[in-house]
Enzyme design. Structure first.
Site, mmCIF file in Angstrom:
data_model
loop_
_atom_site.group_PDB
_atom_site.id
_atom_site.type_symbol
_atom_site.label_atom_id
_atom_site.label_comp_id
_atom_site.label_asym_id
_atom_site.label_seq_id
_atom_site.Cartn_x
_atom_site.Cartn_y
_atom_site.Cartn_z
ATOM 1 C CD GLU A 70 -4.315 -2.209 2.732
ATOM 2 O OE1 GLU A 70 -4.423 -2.401 3.921
ATOM 3 O OE2 GLU A 70 -5.130 -2.712 1.802
ATOM 4 C CG ASP A 71 -2.767 3.278 2.488
ATOM 5 O OD1 ASP A 71 -2.970 2.442 2.953
ATOM 6 O OD2 ASP A 71 -1.808 3.569 1.753
#
Ligand code: MN
Length: 698
Positions: A70-71
């Site tokens: 996600e990051d």
């Protein structure tokens, strides 16, 4: 580091966890939490929470990596290559829950929910990681700006806590709720927490005495048991105060007791011993061993009159039940045992997830899906579908009539039948979750007073009552007004010439509240229009003048209660008719030549001129008698001709004549008017066996 809290793992698994940790640390390097800590502290904490549930190495690895896709730049393929496909699938599952951009808040929650449950249905470990993720975020929520804090807490209370509860993850569930409480209602939380602390301080001695007494009693009865005092979680106390509208001082059972024994028979022995020690409070006993909760929870619960005036709540369970009560679905990993209750729990959870998946595949709308899922989280309501797929929530026990009124008052008022999941069923059928309900209406239909016996919602009840009251009243007042006008007409005057003074005098004399009440009475046949008309005129002190024939009242057949059709002569449109006023029955329509009218015919106070409206839209009953040659199959031929002529048979009786050569058939048919009846009779005459047809009028 992993040795300390994941000591249950094999050494090689721990080495792999170290590798995953360093991979994650590297990927998140330069990123920080709102608290200022390096970002990797978060995935590490999440893995730690899951290690306490003894989750397997794959799940722990995925927890360490849960935010990298996600990051950071890391791809699913890269994770699969380094840590294997199962880990990559888990990370992907968790990431998908966060990835979608939402238009509205409601949709956001619903979409989250949908994705989460979809992921769960494939692998429950995804939801365990997600719950641990949320738990850590909630624990560290103080570092987050207030507006976001509130939103996250709200979402957690609405969605994540109920899921944790449904999965039986009691520890996580209670901690989530208490954290939400602190962030959503900080002031209340502070006050309550302080009050609780001092209450617990005060009661410590009491609790010690109760524990002693229970231990002694059980030892005396030779039951092996571990007896514990147990503090209830703050939010459950708050919820109880709110639901029952209690002040804190009234919530006495802030302390609970728990007794853990070796087997099920001991549970019931313990219960007996306790009830010998302290008197049970009536209605305070629940047997969740015989009937487990949906999340697999089992225990005996009982409430007792304590020794110092406050009630005691006691839970009694076996060691196995205790494990499930604490860890729910996660007890599968926590206690690798072949215990059948664990297998059973796994299976039940799987079934629940499977049913959610099936529902999901049938609907693309995520708000709708959220509603579906509430089925299991909120058991006091049923959720059913309209034919267009809209979802309605109704109280458990609701019927199709409740549903109809929930959709629209008109649908309720005109409802005649119902199809549930495409099958015609009685209107009193109890609705079940997921039913597709299709109400069949008819334009002239009206609410049936019988419905009041089984409707379950206040709305349906009120609407039915309202309809029955006002509609009957309105119909009667309407026909009453026409009757009064006609009566005034025979006296050569009209409603317009009656003054307010005359009306108010009349109301006063008769002790009636309003003019409409008088008119309704006339319509219902409780008062005679002619009598009312005469009294009105008498009150004006005007002279009575010679009568002249009044214009007849037009009958449409749809007037309702106030106009009924005589059962003796069965008038149908086209017949010359007259109207008779019967006390309490409104107006009864007879055919002009009905032999039963007799003397009444000449009573001008009771007889009214009526005529049919040029067009009527209703079917009327009519009686005919047919004499036939008594042969096999004649009745079938006759019935077929009647059906061909678009009529319904309401009733039929066949009487054999003497000698068996002829038979008489008495039919009650439904026809639109005289031409329709004539057409039917013509058709019947064409049957060779038919000797004679007559219409019956008495
Ligand atoms: Mn996270």
């Amino acid at each position: 580091m992993f040795k300390e809290w994941a000591g249950y793992l094999k050494p090689e698994d721990m080495t792999r966890l170290e590798t995953a940790y360093h991979f994650s640390e590297n990927a998140h390097s330069g990123q920080f939490r709102a608290s200022g800590e390096p970002y990797v502290s978060h995935p590490l904490a999440v893995a730690n929470i899951l290690a306490q549930l003894h989750l397997d190495p794959q799940a722990l690895t995925a927890a360490l990596l849960h935010d990298v896709m996600e990051d950071t730049e890391v791809s699913k393929a890269e994770i699969a290559k380094k840590f294997g496909n199962p880990v990559a699938e888990l990370v992907d599952g968790v990431s998908k829950l966060d990835r979608i951009e939402f238009e509205t808040k409601e949709e956001a929650q619903a979409e989250n929910f949908r994705k989460m449950l979809l992921a769960m249905a494939r692998d429950v470990r995804v939801i365990l990681i997600k719950l641990a993720d949320r738990l850590h975020n909630m624990r560290t929520l103080d570092a987050v700006p207030p507006a976001k804090r509130y939103r996250v807490a709200r979402e957690t209370l609405d969605i994540y806590a109920p899921i944790a509860n449904r999965l039986g993850l009691n520890g996580i569930y209670q901690e989530l709720e208490d954290l939400c409480f602190r962030h959503l209602y900080p002031a209340r939380q502070r006050v309550l927490s302080k009050a609780l602390k001092s209450a617990r301080g005060n009661r410590r001695e009491v609790v010690g005495k109760v524990l002693d007494a229970i231990r002694k009693k059980l030892a005396h009865d030779k039951v092996e048991a571990v007896v514990q005092g147990r503090e209830k979680h703050l939010f459950s106390i708050y919820r109880k105060m709110r639901e029952k509208q209690l002040a804190f001082a009234k919530v006495l059972d802030v302390f609970g007791f728990r007794i853990i024994v070796k087997d099920v028979p001991s549970c019931y022995l313990t219960l007996g011993a306790l009830h010998g020690l302290y008197k049970p409070i009536p209605g305070g006993f629940k047997d969740y061993i015989a009937i487990p909760k949906a999340n697999g929870y089992q225990s005996l619960h009982t409430k007792l009159f304590g020794p110092f005036g406050s009630p005691l709540e006691v839970q009694i369970r076996t060691q196995e039940m205790h494990k499930i009560a604490e860890a729910g679905v996660a007890s599968h990993w926590l206690y690798k045992s072949s215990d059948s209750s664990l297998n059973d729990l796994q299976q039940k959870t799987h079934q629940w997830l499977q049913s959610l998946l099936e529902i999901q595949s049938g609907s693309g709308d995520s708000v709708e899906f959220l509603e579906h899922v509430k089925f299991d989280l909120f058991p006091d309501e049923v959720y059913v579908f309209t034919p267009k797929g809209r979802i309605l929530a109704l109280p458990r026990g609701a019927t199709p009539v409740d549903f109809a009124y929930a959709v629209h008052t008109d649908i309720g008022n005109r409802c005649v039948a119902v199809k549930i999941n495409d099958e015609l069923v009685p209107l009193r059928t109890e609705l079940r979750n997921g039913d597709r309900v299709e109400i069949i209406t008819a334009s002239h239909a009206k609410p049936n007073p019988m419905w009041l016996n089984y409707v379950n919602t206040g709305r349906a009840r009120a609407q039915i009552r309202h309809f029955l009251k006002t509609v009957q009243y309105e119909e009667s007042a309407h026909i009453g007004e026409r009757l009064l006008n006609q009566a005034l007409g025979t006296l050569q005057t009209s409603n317009g010439t009656i003054t307010e003074t005359q009306w108010s005098k009349l109301l006063k004399d008769s002790g009636v509240k309003s003019r409409r009440d008088i008119l309704a009475d006339i319509g219902l046949g409780k008062r005679l229009g002619v009598v009312v008309a005469r009294r009105l005129l008498a009150l004006s002190e005007a002279h009575l003048v010679e009568r002249k024939p009044a214009a007849p009242i037009v009958i449409r057949g749809t007037e309702g209660m106030a106009v009924q059709f005589a059962q003796c002569c069965h008038p149908i449109p086209g017949d010359p008719i007259i109207g008779l006023i019967n006390k309490g029955q409104g107006m009864l329509i007879h055919t002009h030549d009905c032999p039963l009218i007799g003397k009444t015919r000449s009573d001008p106070d009771k007889v009214f001129d009526v005529e049919w409206a040029p067009e009527t839209k209703k079917l009327f009953n009519v009686s005919i008698r047919i004499v036939v040659i008594n042969q096999q199959g004649v009745l079938a031929k006759v019935a077929a001709e009647i059906a061909d002529a678009d009529s319904n048979i309401d009733n039929v009786a066949v009487v054999p004549e003497a000698g068996d050569q002829y038979a008489t058939m008495n039919f009650t048919l439904q026809v639109a008017n005289r031409p329709h009846l004539a057409k039917i009779m013509r058709a019947l005459r064409s049957i060779p066996e038919v000797i004679r047809i007559t219409r019956v009028k008495n």
